[in-house]
Structure formats: structure tokens, C-alpha cells
Design a protein around this motif. Structure first.
Motif, PDB file in Angstrom:
ATOM      1  N   LEU A  15       0.826  -1.208   0.000  1.00 52.92           N
ATOM      2  CA  LEU A  15       0.000   0.000   0.000  1.00 52.92           C
ATOM      3  C   LEU A  15       0.862   1.261   0.000  1.00 52.92           C
ATOM      4  CD1 LEU A  15      -2.673  -1.027   2.669  1.00 52.92           C
ATOM      5  CD2 LEU A  15      -2.950  -1.051   0.191  1.00 52.92           C
ATOM      6  N   ASP A  16       0.285   2.329  -0.491  1.00 50.34           N
ATOM      7  CA  ASP A  16       0.948   3.628  -0.482  1.00 50.34           C
ATOM      8  C   ASP A  16       0.932   4.180   0.951  1.00 50.34           C
ATOM      9  OD1 ASP A  16       1.753   6.252  -0.690  1.00 50.34           O
ATOM     10  OD2 ASP A  16       0.469   6.719  -2.406  1.00 50.34           O
ATOM     11  N   PRO A  17       2.103   4.375   1.558  1.00 51.74           N
ATOM     12  CA  PRO A  17       2.155   4.864   2.944  1.00 51.74           C
ATOM     13  C   PRO A  17       1.481   6.214   3.145  1.00 51.74           C
ATOM     14  CG  PRO A  17       4.281   4.019   2.256  1.00 51.74           C
ATOM     15  CD  PRO A  17       3.432   4.105   1.014  1.00 51.74           C
ATOM     16  N   GLU A  18       1.460   7.033   2.115  1.00 55.09           N
ATOM     17  CA  GLU A  18       0.832   8.343   2.265  1.00 55.09           C
ATOM     18  C   GLU A  18      -0.691   8.230   2.307  1.00 55.09           C
ATOM     19  OE1 GLU A  18       2.160  11.144  -0.590  1.00 55.09           O
ATOM     20  OE2 GLU A  18       4.265  11.070   0.043  1.00 55.09           O
ATOM     21  N   GLU A  19      -1.229   7.244   1.593  1.00 59.97           N
ATOM     22  CA  GLU A  19      -2.680   7.056   1.567  1.00 59.97           C
ATOM     23  C   GLU A  19      -3.167   6.206   2.733  1.00 59.97           C
ATOM     24  OE1 GLU A  19      -6.190   5.645  -1.570  1.00 59.97           O
ATOM     25  OE2 GLU A  19      -4.067   5.473  -2.112  1.00 59.97           O
ATOM     26  N   PRO A  71      -1.435   5.525   6.011  1.00 58.55           N
ATOM     27  CA  PRO A  71      -0.368   5.630   7.015  1.00 58.55           C
ATOM     28  C   PRO A  71      -0.605   4.761   8.253  1.00 58.55           C
ATOM     29  CG  PRO A  71      -1.744   7.594   7.042  1.00 58.55           C
ATOM     30  CD  PRO A  71      -2.140   6.816   5.832  1.00 58.55           C
ATOM     31  N   ALA A  72      -1.863   4.612   8.679  1.00 56.43           N
ATOM     32  CA  ALA A  72      -2.131   3.822   9.885  1.00 56.43           C
ATOM     33  C   ALA A  72      -1.822   2.346   9.660  1.00 56.43           C
ATOM     34  CB  ALA A  72      -3.578   4.008  10.314  1.00 56.43           C
ATOM     35  N   LEU A  73      -2.201   1.837   8.496  1.00 59.17           N
ATOM     36  CA  LEU A  73      -1.961   0.424   8.190  1.00 59.17           C
ATOM     37  C   LEU A  73      -0.483   0.139   7.940  1.00 59.17           C
ATOM     38  CD1 LEU A  73      -5.015  -0.339   5.874  1.00 59.17           C
ATOM     39  CD2 LEU A  73      -4.571  -1.353   8.110  1.00 59.17           C
ATOM     40  N   THR A  74       0.119   0.899   7.044  1.00 58.69           N
ATOM     41  CA  THR A  74       1.512   0.621   6.686  1.00 58.69           C
ATOM     42  C   THR A  74       2.479   0.964   7.812  1.00 58.69           C
ATOM     43  OG1 THR A  74       1.739   2.807   5.645  1.00 58.69           O
ATOM     44  CG2 THR A  74       1.062   0.977   4.231  1.00 58.69           C
ATOM     45  N   GLY A  75       2.105   1.892   8.660  1.00 59.71           N
ATOM     46  CA  GLY A  75       2.994   2.287   9.743  1.00 59.71           C
ATOM     47  C   GLY A  75       2.875   1.429  10.982  1.00 59.71           C
ATOM     48  N   ASN A  76       1.932   0.483  10.973  1.00 59.74           N
ATOM     49  CA  ASN A  76       1.718  -0.350  12.159  1.00 59.74           C
ATOM     50  C   ASN A  76       1.594  -1.830  11.797  1.00 59.74           C
ATOM     51  OD1 ASN A  76       1.247   1.699  14.499  1.00 59.74           O
ATOM     52  ND2 ASN A  76       0.017   2.476  12.780  1.00 59.74           N
TER      53      ASN A  76
END
Length: 216
Positions: A173-177, A179-184
Motif C-alpha cells: 500500500l501507499d504509505p501516504e494514503e 499511514p495507519a496500516l503501513t505504519g503499524n
């Protein structure tokens, strides 16, 4: 007296259900058919069909065979303890057979074993504990749907595979779109196969429902 051949040609509904469950567990729900079960049992397709009536009958037989494994939890326990025991056992049975859960989607489950080991004792215990019948069935439905939902979308038999697939999908996934999913990922991914997510939700729902006992 029946010959061995006669007996082999007339498997019990329980034997058919066990064979069908093995097909679903080993080959996936899409593999289930009268012909595949008949092949497994070494009997004719017509024999299996006569026993089950239709495909829904075959799926129902499988579901009720699983329900027969549920323990009989009596009213000698307090309502909350007995309720947790009944639904935890139901959850444990279902997570071992995710293919059957998928096949049962949209089908009512009215088998005698489920009714006698889960539905009837749970409703009777709730009413005996002081709930109005309307509250008893409403709370039962919440507990039932929580349990089904907890097993419907994840094959808990292969937790490693589930986590790996989820990590791959989320990492793309795009971290900017997102952020909650990709960052955790380290938190999100393990939660998918964490049984305590269900058990904690079950206890919370039971605790929230306990106020309906004794007319509170």
C-alpha cells in the motif's frame, strides 16, 4: 441378514458427514460434491444423494456432525461462566473447519445437535437467570454472530500463511494514503490470527449482557 456389500452401500448419514468434512478440510469447500463424497466412501453417487436429499442437506449434515462435538454445559455454572464455555467451544470447533464455515454462508443452521447443545441450553439458562425472552434471544444472536464473524474470514489452521499474505498485501500500500496500516504492520498483522481478540470480545459482550440477568 444384510451382506457386507449391502452394508457398504448404505453408509450412515454420520459416515457421509465425516467423509464430506474430510473433503472440505483437505481439498477446500469447492471440492465438495456428492460424487466426491461417494468416491471417498466407495459407494454410488445416488446412495449419498438419497441420504442427504440435496446439497444443502449434505452441508447441514456436516454442520450438525461438528455440533455433536460441542460439550453439554449445564446450568450448574453461573450464567457468565457457562455462556463463555459454550461459545468458546463453538469457536474452537469452527476454527478447525473454515471451509465448512464458508459453505454455510447464508444457510440457516437448525441441526438437532446445535439446537440441543448450544441454542436451547443458552436460551434456557438466560431466561432462568432473569432475562426476558426478547433479551435472551437478542443476546444469543450477538454472541453467535460474534463467533461466526471471528472465524469467517481467516483460516486459523495456518496462521503463518495468513500473516505472511497480509503483510505482503499491506506492505504494497501507499504509505501516504494508508499511514495507519503501513505504519503499524507489527501490530495489525498479528491481530489477524490472535485468538485473544475473539476471547476478549466475547468476555466484554458477556459482561455487558450480564446486566439483563435478574431483570437489572
Amino acid at each position: 441378514m444384510r451382506s457386507n456389500r449391502d452394508r457398504a452401500d448404505q453408509p450412515t448419514l454420520e459416515a457421509i458427514a465425516e467423509a464430506a468434512l474430510a473433503v472440505v478440510d483437505d481439498e477446500g469447500p469447492e471440492a465438495l460434491s456428492f460424487r466426491r463424497v461417494a468416491q471417498s466412501l466407495g459407494v454410488s453417487h445416488a446412495t449419498v444423494f438419497r441420504r442427504c436429499g440435496d446439497f444443502d442437506g449434505l452441508v447441514n449434515a456436516c454442520a450438525d456432525r461438528l455440533a455433536a462435538r460441542l460439550p453439554r454445559v449445564g446450568q450448574d455454572l453461573d450464567w457468565a461462566t457457562a455462556t463463555e464455555a459454550r461459545f468458546s467451544a463453538f469457536y474452537e470447533v469452527l476454527i478447525e473447519h473454515p471451509g465448512l464455515v464458508a459453505l454455510r454462508s447464508g444457510r440457516a443452521w437448525w441441526g438437532p445437535h446445535l439446537l440441543s447443545r448450544l441454542v436451547e441450553p443458552q436460551l434456557a439458562h438466560s431466561i432462568a437467570a432473569g432475562m426476558a425472552p426478547e433479551a435472551a434471544i437478542r443476546i444469543y444472536r450477538r454472541l453467535y454472530l460474534l463467533t461466526l464473524g471471528a472465524v469467517a474470514f481467516v483460516d486459523h489452521r495456518d496462521a503463518k500463511k495468513v500473516r505472511s499474505a497480509a503483510r505482503t498485501a499491506l506492505a504494497a500500500l501507499d504509505p501516504e494514503e494508508f499511514p495507519a496500516l503501513t505504519g503499524n504492520l507489527g501490530v495489525v498483522v498479528p491481530a489477524l490470527t490472535d485468538h485473544e481478540v475473539y476471547r476478549g470480545a466475547l468476555r466484554q459482550l458477556i459482561d455487558a449482557s450480564a446486566a439483563a440477568c435478574a431483570g437489572r
